[in-house]
Design an enzyme around this catalytic site. Structure first.
Site, short mmCIF file in Angstrom:
data_model
loop_
_atom_site.label_atom_id
_atom_site.label_comp_id
_atom_site.label_asym_id
_atom_site.label_seq_id
_atom_site.Cartn_x
_atom_site.Cartn_y
_atom_site.Cartn_z
N HIS A 23 -31.31 -80.69 -96.95
CA HIS A 23 -31.33 -81.18 -98.19
C HIS A 23 -32.13 -80.49 -99.44
CE1 HIS A 23 -30.08 -85.52 -96.48
NE2 HIS A 23 -30.19 -84.46 -95.57
N ASP A 120 -32.86 -87.30 -103.94
CA ASP A 120 -32.15 -87.33 -102.76
C ASP A 120 -31.49 -88.67 -102.44
OD1 ASP A 120 -31.58 -85.17 -100.43
OD2 ASP A 120 -31.50 -87.54 -99.62
O1 LIG Z 1 -31.14 -69.86 -89.49
C1 LIG Z 1 -30.97 -70.65 -90.28
C2 LIG Z 1 -30.46 -71.85 -90.16
C3 LIG Z 1 -29.98 -72.57 -91.47
N1 LIG Z 1 -30.02 -72.02 -92.47
C4 LIG Z 1 -29.76 -72.64 -93.82
O2 LIG Z 1 -30.08 -73.97 -93.78
C5 LIG Z 1 -29.12 -74.88 -94.19
C6 LIG Z 1 -28.45 -75.79 -93.25
O3 LIG Z 1 -27.97 -77.11 -93.70
P1 LIG Z 1 -26.38 -77.77 -93.00
O4 LIG Z 1 -25.76 -76.68 -92.61
O5 LIG Z 1 -26.18 -78.59 -93.96
O6 LIG Z 1 -27.16 -78.23 -91.73
P2 LIG Z 1 -28.15 -79.29 -91.34
O7 LIG Z 1 -29.71 -78.55 -91.45
O8 LIG Z 1 -27.93 -79.56 -90.05
O9 LIG Z 1 -28.14 -80.37 -92.42
C7 LIG Z 1 -28.23 -81.67 -92.53
O10 LIG Z 1 -27.91 -82.02 -93.94
C8 LIG Z 1 -26.70 -81.92 -94.39
C9 LIG Z 1 -26.48 -82.07 -95.88
O11 LIG Z 1 -26.92 -83.54 -96.24
C10 LIG Z 1 -25.77 -82.53 -93.82
O12 LIG Z 1 -24.27 -82.22 -94.01
C11 LIG Z 1 -25.92 -82.30 -92.16
O13 LIG Z 1 -24.92 -83.05 -91.55
C12 LIG Z 1 -27.22 -82.58 -91.79
O14 LIG Z 1 -27.48 -82.49 -90.33
C13 LIG Z 1 -28.01 -74.28 -94.84
O15 LIG Z 1 -28.18 -74.03 -96.19
C14 LIG Z 1 -27.97 -72.74 -93.89
O16 LIG Z 1 -27.67 -71.51 -94.77
C15 LIG Z 1 -30.41 -70.76 -92.61
O17 LIG Z 1 -30.43 -70.11 -93.72
N2 LIG Z 1 -30.73 -70.07 -91.69
#
Ligand SMILES: O=c1ccn([C@@H]2O[C@H](COP(=O)(O)OP(=O)(O)O[C@H]3O[C@H](CO)[C@@H](O)[C@H](O)[C@H]3O)[C@@H](O)[C@H]2O)c(=O)[nH]1
Length: 480
Positions: A23, A120
């Site tokens: 988020h 948010d």
């Molecule tokens: O080692 C890592 C792991 C993650 N990321 C970043 O972290 C973010 C992760 O976001 P996302 O892929 O959306 O996963 P979640 O962290 O699981 O996100 C939550 O939030 C999202 C937006 O609301 C929802 O779509 C998901 O279901 C919810 O689990 C992305 O920008 C990735 O590039 C990194 O850069 N490096």
């Protein structure tokens, strides 16, 4: 925090991100988009979360921090983000603590009323303060609009009417979308009121571009809800340099240079990138199945595991719980395991990456689309099951692992394990080549070009941001 020295005509906006990387990262990127257009933004956050944002501070972007009540909820000091905990109980505590930010944030907003608040989806209370201050509230919804449409459609009917129908068709959508499982009631009950509250806002902002959600879903959303959605992404494309990509969200645990030189040593499309977002915690058993599947598929790989999972110096006994004996040694040249935060946007942008094994979190999905990388879809919780459908069925740029169990982060702990055979089969579909894989890859590349064009001058997201800014200015000027 002192007052901004305002440039003539520029807007003042306050952003309130929810403390979880999925988020915070995109909403702070949106804040940066506004400041890059000459507007003055303040991000309201808490001290630990502010650490990752200091690098963005400028005369047009400020941070205002309020205390995060970690102790009040029994969390250690400094634990202020969902990514900082590794169990369900603590995730609930972080969420509850985030809800307590209302008081201090509301006081700040009342003392420093901006022209618009962008908060948010998880902060519906902003509605009351925005109404009181007579300023527009925009909701940042971190999902795809496609997923939001599916949710509205499902929530309009009693869930029981779905579980008995086969196949589980999501009714009234522009495409015939079927789900392998219906969402758990607890997920519906927790998100329905939030979706209803966002319909009382001035509009929603999504990290997406119109071509990916598709004009039919944008129209469907507007027609069925009477509400407006602004597509301003993909926001990860704001990161231009390798350094910016490496520091996105958090400082990566691997050096960009090393990572790039390893990827440079690999053939185009030969590397499988595996990462399940910022909060997902697979069991040891599940990680073991992934390791077996990847090894059996024979492809090169970059595999991101949570830092808490695999310290490099962990004992052989601990390691043997989540990877087969000798796995690292056998795969010394074939793969790298990143323990902790990976430079995801940097990796996805490298030509050697041929597919992304993903949990379909929306940010990961849209980042892969932007890089033109096809996906192996393994949804785990929340709206990820809808994202899977958008990618595999609507756009045809992904293959499905076949995950069926719908977890709800913070409420239900995932029990079923997806077996190595299903994972390997899905990986091979994309990584073993062949006509079908080539078609999927070509479509992914085409959509990637559209994503990059969307944020350039004249592109759909660029124009949307301009018209949103014009509208906010009109609202401000008409109320003064
Ligand atoms: O080692 C890592 C792991 C993650 N990321 C970043 O972290 C973010 C992760 O976001 P996302 O892929 O959306 O996963 P979640 O962290 O699981 O996100 C939550 O939030 C999202 C937006 O609301 C929802 O779509 C998901 O279901 C919810 O689990 C992305 O920008 C990735 O590039 C990194 O850069 N490096």
């Amino acid at each position: 925090m002192g007052a901004f020295d305002l440039d003539e005509g520029s807007l003042r906006l306050h952003f309130i991100p929810y403390p979880s990387p999925g988020h915070m990262i995109p909403l702070c990127d949106i804040a940066r988009l506004f400041s890059s257009r000459g507007h003055h933004v303040t991000i309201l956050t808490t001290p630990s979360n502010a650490h990752t944002l200091h690098k963005f501070i400028s005369h047009r972007l400020r941070l205002h921090t309020v205390h995060f009540p970690s102790r009040q909820l029994g969390l250690p000091d400094g634990v202020e983000n969902l990514a900082a905990v590794n169990n369900v109980e603590d995730s609930v505590k972080v969420h509850e603590a985030a809800m307590l930010l209302r008081g201090p944030m509301e006081r700040f907003l009342e003392r420093n009323p901006p022209d618009c608040i962008v908060a948010d989806f998880f902060f519906p209370w902003v509605h009351d303060v925005a109404t009181k201050l007579r300023i527009p509230r925009l909701v940042f919804n971190g999902f795809s609009l496609f997923a939001v449409c599916a949710m509205h459609s499902i929530y309009a009917n009693p869930i029981e009417s779905y579980s008995n129908s086969d196949p589980n068709v999501v009714r009234d959508l522009p495409h015939r979308i079927t789900l392998k499982a219906t969402p758990p009631k607890v997920l519906i009950d927790s998100t329905k009121p939030l979706l209803e509250m966002e319909l009382k806002s001035h509009g929603i902002i999504v990290n997406n571009f119109a071509e990916l959600d598709g004009e039919e879903y944008i129209q469907h959303y507007e027609k069925t809800t009477g509400h407006k959605a602004w597509h301003v992404g993909p926001v990860s494309l704001i990161c231009r340099t390798a350094e910016e990509k490496t520091e996105r969200g958090q400082e990566s645990v691997v050096c960009a240079h090393k990572c790039l030189s390893w990827l440079n040593s690999k053939r185009a499309n030969s590397v499988l990138y595996i990462c399940f977002g910022s909060i997902n915690q697979f069991s040891d058993k599940q990680l073991y199945e992934i390791a077996c599947a990847v090894e059996a598929s024979g492809c090169d790989f970059v595999w991101v595991v949570p830092e808490k999972k695999g310290k490099e110096d962990e004992s052989e006994e601990e390691k043997a719980k989540w990877m087969p004996k000798g796995f690292e040694k056998r795969n010394m040249t074939k793969g790298i395991i990143i323990r902790g935060w990976a430079p995801q946007v940097l990796i996805l942008g490298h030509l050697s990456v041929g597919a992304f094994l993903t949990h379909c979190g929306w940010n990961s999905t849209v980042e892969a689309v932007s890089a033109g990388v096809p996906m192996i879809m393994w949804p785990v919780h929340d709206e990820q099951f809808y994202n899977e459908k958008l990618i595999s069925e609507v756009h045809g740029i992904g293959v499905e692992v076949g995950a069926e169990e719908w977890n709800v982060i913070g409420f239900v702990v995932k029990k079923k394990v997806v077996g190595r055979e299903s994972i390997e089969k899905a990986v091979r579909k994309l990584m073993d080549g062949g006509d079908e894989a080539e078609k999927i890859r070509r479509r992914a590349r085409e959509l990637g070009k559209k994503a990059r064009a969307a944020v350039e001058e004249g592109g759909s997201s660029h124009k949307n941001l301009t018209s949103l800014i014009d509208e906010l200015k009109r609202l401000r000027d008409s109320s003064s």
